[in-house]
Design a protein around this motif. Structure first.
Motif, mmCIF file in Angstrom:
data_model
loop_
_atom_site.group_PDB
_atom_site.id
_atom_site.type_symbol
_atom_site.label_atom_id
_atom_site.label_comp_id
_atom_site.label_asym_id
_atom_site.label_seq_id
_atom_site.Cartn_x
_atom_site.Cartn_y
_atom_site.Cartn_z
ATOM 1 N N ALA A 92 0.906 -1.314 0.119
ATOM 2 C CA ALA A 92 0.074 0.006 -0.150
ATOM 3 C C ALA A 92 0.938 1.254 0.012
ATOM 4 C CB ALA A 92 -0.903 -0.065 1.235
ATOM 5 N N TYR A 93 1.982 1.060 0.724
ATOM 6 C CA TYR A 93 2.988 2.360 0.769
ATOM 7 C C TYR A 93 3.387 2.586 -0.440
ATOM 8 C CZ TYR A 93 2.488 3.153 5.958
ATOM 9 O OH TYR A 93 2.192 3.687 7.068
ATOM 10 N N THR A 143 0.989 4.414 -2.543
ATOM 11 C CA THR A 143 0.517 5.677 -2.225
ATOM 12 C C THR A 143 1.783 6.613 -2.712
ATOM 13 O OG1 THR A 143 -0.501 4.846 -0.125
ATOM 14 C CG2 THR A 143 0.157 6.715 0.104
ATOM 15 N N PHE A 144 2.992 6.368 -2.224
ATOM 16 C CA PHE A 144 3.883 7.085 -2.533
ATOM 17 C C PHE A 144 4.014 7.525 -4.278
ATOM 18 C CE2 PHE A 144 5.561 5.605 1.471
ATOM 19 C CZ PHE A 144 5.122 6.786 2.098
ATOM 20 N N ASP A 145 3.854 6.572 -5.041
ATOM 21 C CA ASP A 145 3.715 6.508 -6.376
ATOM 22 C C ASP A 145 2.645 7.607 -6.831
ATOM 23 O OD1 ASP A 145 4.684 5.440 -9.034
ATOM 24 O OD2 ASP A 145 2.564 5.019 -9.242
ATOM 25 N N ARG A 146 1.476 7.430 -6.481
ATOM 26 C CA ARG A 146 0.147 8.381 -6.538
ATOM 27 C C ARG A 146 0.488 9.683 -6.204
ATOM 28 N NH1 ARG A 146 -5.340 5.811 -4.761
ATOM 29 N NH2 ARG A 146 -6.139 8.164 -5.918
ATOM 30 N N LEU A 147 1.351 9.959 -5.314
ATOM 31 C CA LEU A 147 1.763 11.413 -4.810
ATOM 32 C C LEU A 147 2.888 11.736 -5.679
ATOM 33 C CD1 LEU A 147 1.711 10.732 -0.970
ATOM 34 C CD2 LEU A 147 -0.115 11.967 -2.357
ATOM 35 N N GLY A 148 3.434 11.034 -6.834
ATOM 36 C CA GLY A 148 4.503 11.494 -7.792
ATOM 37 C C GLY A 148 5.525 11.525 -7.315
ATOM 38 N N LEU A 149 5.992 10.511 -6.130
ATOM 39 C CA LEU A 149 7.287 10.322 -5.494
ATOM 40 C C LEU A 149 7.858 8.787 -5.663
ATOM 41 C CD1 LEU A 149 6.342 11.914 -2.124
ATOM 42 C CD2 LEU A 149 7.707 13.057 -4.057
ATOM 43 N N ARG A 150 9.056 8.720 -5.904
ATOM 44 C CA ARG A 150 9.765 7.397 -5.697
ATOM 45 C C ARG A 150 10.187 7.264 -4.344
ATOM 46 N NH1 ARG A 150 10.627 2.614 -8.376
ATOM 47 N NH2 ARG A 150 8.987 3.394 -9.425
ATOM 48 N N ALA A 151 9.657 6.272 -3.682
ATOM 49 C CA ALA A 151 10.000 6.311 -2.279
ATOM 50 C C ALA A 151 10.641 4.657 -2.221
ATOM 51 C CB ALA A 151 8.843 6.143 -1.326
ATOM 52 N N GLU A 176 12.047 1.795 6.674
ATOM 53 C CA GLU A 176 11.803 3.191 6.519
ATOM 54 C C GLU A 176 11.378 3.448 4.800
ATOM 55 O OE1 GLU A 176 14.660 5.955 7.966
ATOM 56 O OE2 GLU A 176 14.180 5.186 9.941
ATOM 57 N N PHE A 177 10.301 4.265 4.475
ATOM 58 C CA PHE A 177 10.118 4.491 3.020
ATOM 59 C C PHE A 177 10.986 6.022 2.876
ATOM 60 C CE2 PHE A 177 7.419 1.368 1.149
ATOM 61 C CZ PHE A 177 7.237 0.484 2.411
ATOM 62 N N VAL A 206 9.556 9.244 4.800
ATOM 63 C CA VAL A 206 8.251 9.642 4.599
ATOM 64 C C VAL A 206 7.078 8.595 5.303
ATOM 65 C CG1 VAL A 206 8.415 11.471 2.824
ATOM 66 C CG2 VAL A 206 7.931 9.118 1.996
ATOM 67 N N GLY A 207 7.721 7.581 5.355
ATOM 68 C CA GLY A 207 6.951 6.384 6.073
ATOM 69 C C GLY A 207 7.822 5.508 6.886
ATOM 70 N N HIS A 208 7.235 4.811 7.622
ATOM 71 C CA HIS A 208 8.014 4.004 8.654
ATOM 72 C C HIS A 208 7.025 2.861 8.982
ATOM 73 C CE1 HIS A 208 11.529 3.598 11.740
ATOM 74 N NE2 HIS A 208 11.304 2.361 11.206
ATOM 75 N N ILE A 209 7.346 1.604 8.781
ATOM 76 C CA ILE A 209 6.526 0.276 9.090
ATOM 77 C C ILE A 209 7.290 -0.450 10.125
ATOM 78 C CG2 ILE A 209 5.166 0.540 7.159
ATOM 79 C CD1 ILE A 209 6.346 -1.872 6.128
ATOM 80 N N PHE A 210 6.474 -1.008 10.984
ATOM 81 C CA PHE A 210 7.284 -1.828 12.231
ATOM 82 C C PHE A 210 6.309 -3.303 12.346
ATOM 83 C CE2 PHE A 210 7.540 2.513 13.150
ATOM 84 C CZ PHE A 210 8.837 2.468 13.647
ATOM 85 N N TYR A 211 7.115 -4.151 12.763
ATOM 86 C CA TYR A 211 6.321 -5.482 13.110
ATOM 87 C C TYR A 211 7.224 -5.778 14.551
ATOM 88 C CZ TYR A 211 5.940 -10.112 14.444
ATOM 89 O OH TYR A 211 5.450 -11.414 15.147
ATOM 90 N N PHE A 212 6.116 -5.747 15.693
ATOM 91 C CA PHE A 212 6.864 -6.015 16.986
ATOM 92 C C PHE A 212 6.323 -6.806 17.828
ATOM 93 C CE2 PHE A 212 4.551 -1.932 16.708
ATOM 94 C CZ PHE A 212 3.386 -2.111 17.211
#
Ligand code: 5CA
Length: 440
Positions: A180-181, A184-192, A209-210, A284-290
């Motif tokens: 999904a991330y 999302t960033f692609d639709r915002l015109g960004l390469r994350a 981290e994205f 711009v984004g950060h995901i975690f599994y804890f």
């Protein structure tokens, strides 16, 4: 929107306090105003962009199966005492007392609160998986708030929290947000680019981290250059397909990519020299599994198919919308101002009346403004009596993708000029052709 009735306080001079281009342009375009250190108002033009960014984030969260709710900004300290983070969080947490002298805090993140919501009503594995998210203000008393809303003390976050019975289930939930991330960033015109990352005060072992590559970024990052051209998962991605999402994750983690905290010099040096990218980036984004870091101390458990109680496996997934807006500007601007990707532009089209008060110009602009607005476009009509040069400069500065320019000479021939903000290309066409171009 008629500019004469709008609120868009443009600055002519470059503000001295702004060190990076996005901060400078956001202040000059009248998008934001600092109210106290690291705390900002979003003025109307900025608010429009922020809302469009949030709409795309929301759309992709929903597509991936996450469910929106809204949690408060103020939290009770008790919850954080349960998880053990109340003392551990340190000075970044803004602590407040209410009139009964009860300790409260302005939430820097929501793992505890969402775990409390979960445990109060979910009791069976049959209600899993579950992913709850909101888009809400946070407060972190950063030592060095800077670069405008890029690193502020009060900022907006989209934070999602997943709950699963098993580790495998949680990994699938992680992969859903991962895909999904990318979208999302692609639709915002960004390469994350997703990069292995440190987990800090959130905890856990698996984290990405994205990162958007930008010279003004605060992070030092290292990755394989092929990531810059990798394909983004399509709109028809099946988010329920465990194998499909695992394949996306595997592909996007198949090459070296790490932030400085996780950097492994030897592994990076194994990448052929011409493929190594060592750069600066914006997170711009950060995901975690804890796993059960919060569910265990807070008693969030469900009955499994085996009839026994199990602590749920959790992950959390953050995106910073108020950081994304300047990040988009860092990635897309020129000497004259901002160049918005169409998906987040505050207006789709700006109609520039070069000679307000001239009957033919006024009539032409009113006609175009009405037709495009009726067709559902967001149109800004510059109907002010400023000089034409000032209007052109303002239109370039605020970065609206298309300018429709009506001047006395062209209008006398029944024509207007259409300018593409990004390429600067101008085309003269009939008024009807100009309208049809955007209405069709
Ligand atoms: N609970 C987890 C994920 S939901 C969490 O808090 N993660 S975080 O700390 O990495 O923050 C998530 C995102 O918020 C970051 O990737 C960044 O985009 C944004 N963010 C964090 N701190 C700031 C800040 N001071 N100013 C602007 N945006 C920020």
């Amino acid at each position: 929107m008629r500019l004469s009735r709008y609120f868009m306080p443009i600055l002519k001079e470059n503000p001295k306090e702004a060190e990076i281009v996005s901060h400078r342009l956001m202040l000059r375009a009248g998008m934001i105003r600092q109210q106290s250190q690291g705390i900002y108002s979003w003025l109307p033009l900025g608010k429009r962009v922020l809302d469009k960014v949030n709409a795309i984030i929301r759309d992709e969260q929903n597509r991936a199966g996450a469910i929106e709710l809204s949690m408060p900004t103020l939290q009770s300290a008790e919850l954080w005492q349960e998880s053990g983070r109340y003392d551990a969080y340190g000075k970044e947490m803004l602590r407040i007392k209410d009139r009964q002298d009860r300790p409260m805090l302005y939430g820097p993140t929501n793992e505890e609160m969402v775990t409390d919501i979960f445990r109060s009503s979910v009791k069976s594995y049959k209600d899993l998986p579950l992913n709850l998210y909101h888009i809400q203000l946070k407060f972190r008393d950063e030592i060095r708030p800077r670069f405008g809303t890029m690193r502020s003390r009060e900022f907006m976050m989209k934070d999602a929290y997943s709950f699963d019975l098993t580790r495998e289930g949680a990994e699938h939930s992680y992969n859903k947000m991962f895909a999904a991330y990318l979208r999302t960033f692609d639709r915002l015109g960004l390469r994350a680019i997703p990069m292995r990352a440190d987990t800090g005060p959130i905890g856990g072992k698996l984290s990405h981290e994205f990162i958007i590559l930008a010279d003004t970024g605060e992070s030092e990052v290292f990755c394989h250059k092929d990531f810059v051209d990798f394909d983004i998962p399509g709109a028809h991605t099946d988010f329920d397909s465990v194998e499909g999402l695992q394949a996306i994750f595997d592909k996007w983690t198949s090459l070296y990519a790490a932030t400085s905290e996780m950097h492994d010099e030897a592994a990076f040096n194994a990448v052929p020299e011409g493929d190594r990218l060592s750069a600066r980036g914006i997170e711009v984004g950060h995901i975690f599994y804890f796993g059960t870091k919060y569910s265990e101390p807070m008693g969030a458990k469900v009955q499994g198919p085996d009839g026994k109680e199990h602590f749920v496996h959790m992950g959390s997934y953050g995106i910073g919308p108020t950081r994304l807006v300047p990040a988009i500007i860092e990635a897309s601007h020129d000497d004259n101002g901002i160049i918005w990707p169409a998906s987040v532009a505050p207006f789709d089209i700006v109609v520039i009346n070069m000679k307000a008060g001239d009957q033919a110009c006024d009539d032409t602009c009113e006609l175009i403004y009405a037709a495009l607005t009726k067709a559902g476009k967001d149109v800004l009509y510059d109907d002010t009596d400023d000089r034409a040069g000032t209007k052109f400069a303002t239109a370039d500065l605020i970065g609206v993708p298309v300018q429709v320019i009506a001047g006395p000479r062209a209008v006398a021939n029944g024509e207007v000029e259409v300018k593409d903000r990004k390429t600067g290309a101008r085309e003269t066409m009939t008024i009807e052709a100009a309208i049809n171009r955007f209405v069709a």
